[in-house]
Enzyme design. Sequence first.
Site, PDB file in Angstrom:
ATOM      1  N   ASP A 108     -37.682  25.889  23.070  1.00  0.00           N
ATOM      2  CA  ASP A 108     -38.014  24.471  22.920  1.00  0.00           C
ATOM      3  C   ASP A 108     -36.892  23.592  23.472  1.00  0.00           C
ATOM      4  OD1 ASP A 108     -40.195  25.303  21.440  1.00  0.00           O
ATOM      5  OD2 ASP A 108     -39.124  25.097  19.527  1.00  0.00           O
TER       6      ASP A 108
HETATM    7  N1  URA Z   1     -39.178  29.637  17.955  1.00  0.00           N
HETATM    8  C1  URA Z   1     -39.138  28.310  17.913  1.00  0.00           C
HETATM    9  O1  URA Z   1     -39.594  27.697  16.974  1.00  0.00           O
HETATM   10  N2  URA Z   1     -38.584  27.656  18.966  1.00  0.00           N
HETATM   11  C2  URA Z   1     -38.031  28.275  20.025  1.00  0.00           C
HETATM   12  O2  URA Z   1     -37.533  27.632  20.927  1.00  0.00           O
HETATM   13  C3  URA Z   1     -38.076  29.671  20.039  1.00  0.00           C
HETATM   14  C4  URA Z   1     -38.654  30.333  18.997  1.00  0.00           C
END
Ligand code: URA
Length: 240
Positions: A108
Site C-alpha cells: 500500500d
Molecule cells: N497488507 C496490507 O494491509 N498492506 C500491505 O501493503 C501489505 C499487506
Amino acid sequence: MDREKVRLQKYLSEYGVASRRAAERMIAEGRVMVNGSVVDAMGVKVDPAQDQIFVDGKRIETRPQLRYLLLFKPVGYICSVHDDRRRRTVLDLLEGINERVYPVGRLDYDTSGLLLLTNDGEMTNQLLHPSHQVEKTYLAQVTGIPASHDLQRLREGIMLADGMTAPAKARIQSVRQGNAVIELQIHEGRNRQVRRMMDAIGHPVQRLRRTAVAFLRLEGLQPGQWRDLTAEEVARLKQL
Ligand code: URA
C-alpha cells in the site's frame, strides 16, 4: 494506443546495445535500421515484439536482460506504474535502471518495506500464483495490545469480507507505551490483508512494514534504496 511501444534509444539501452546517450549517437549517425529503413531522428517508437531492429547491420536480440531488484519501499509511494492522482511511484526510485521492471505484487501507499521488482514475467507469475505463494513477514504496529485469544484467531484464520484467511503465524514482537508491534507471517496476498486482519481483531494498524519475502530480508538497505538480487538468490527464488 501504442502502449507496448518504446522509444528507439530506450529500446537499445534496455536490450543492452549501449547506454541511452550512446544509443542516441548511434541513431544520429544513421547506424540504426528499423524494418529495413534507417532511422536517424529521435523520438521514433518501436514495438519490440514486432519490429526488426538492426545496428550496424546486426539484428538485435529481442530478449531484454532479466533484472531482479529488491527495493526498500518508503511510505508515500504507490506500486502501480501509473497513477491518476499523480502520486510518486516506486519506479521513481529506480534511477539508472534501463530495463522496464514491474513490482511483484503490491504494498500500500502507506506501507513500507521489502518489494521485489523484475522484468521476468515468469517469475512474477510463479511468485504470485495462489497455489504457491511464498511467505511474507510483516511488522504491524497496532493500537493497543492484542490478547492471546486475538492472536489465536489470526493463527487459525479469520473471516474477512472476501472469505477466511489461511492460518498465519502471529506473535507480539514488542510493546511500547500501551501499543504492540505484531510480527505476522502470511502466504496470501489479498488487498490490504494485514490491515483488515488487525481491524478484525479490534487492533487497527498504525504503521506497517514488510520485513521479509521468503528468505529475502531488508538488511543493509535504507528506505528508498535498492539492490540487485544475487544470482544465488534468483536461483533460490526459482526453486520455491
Ligand atoms: N497488507 C496490507 O494491509 N498492506 C500491505 O501493503 C501489505 C499487506
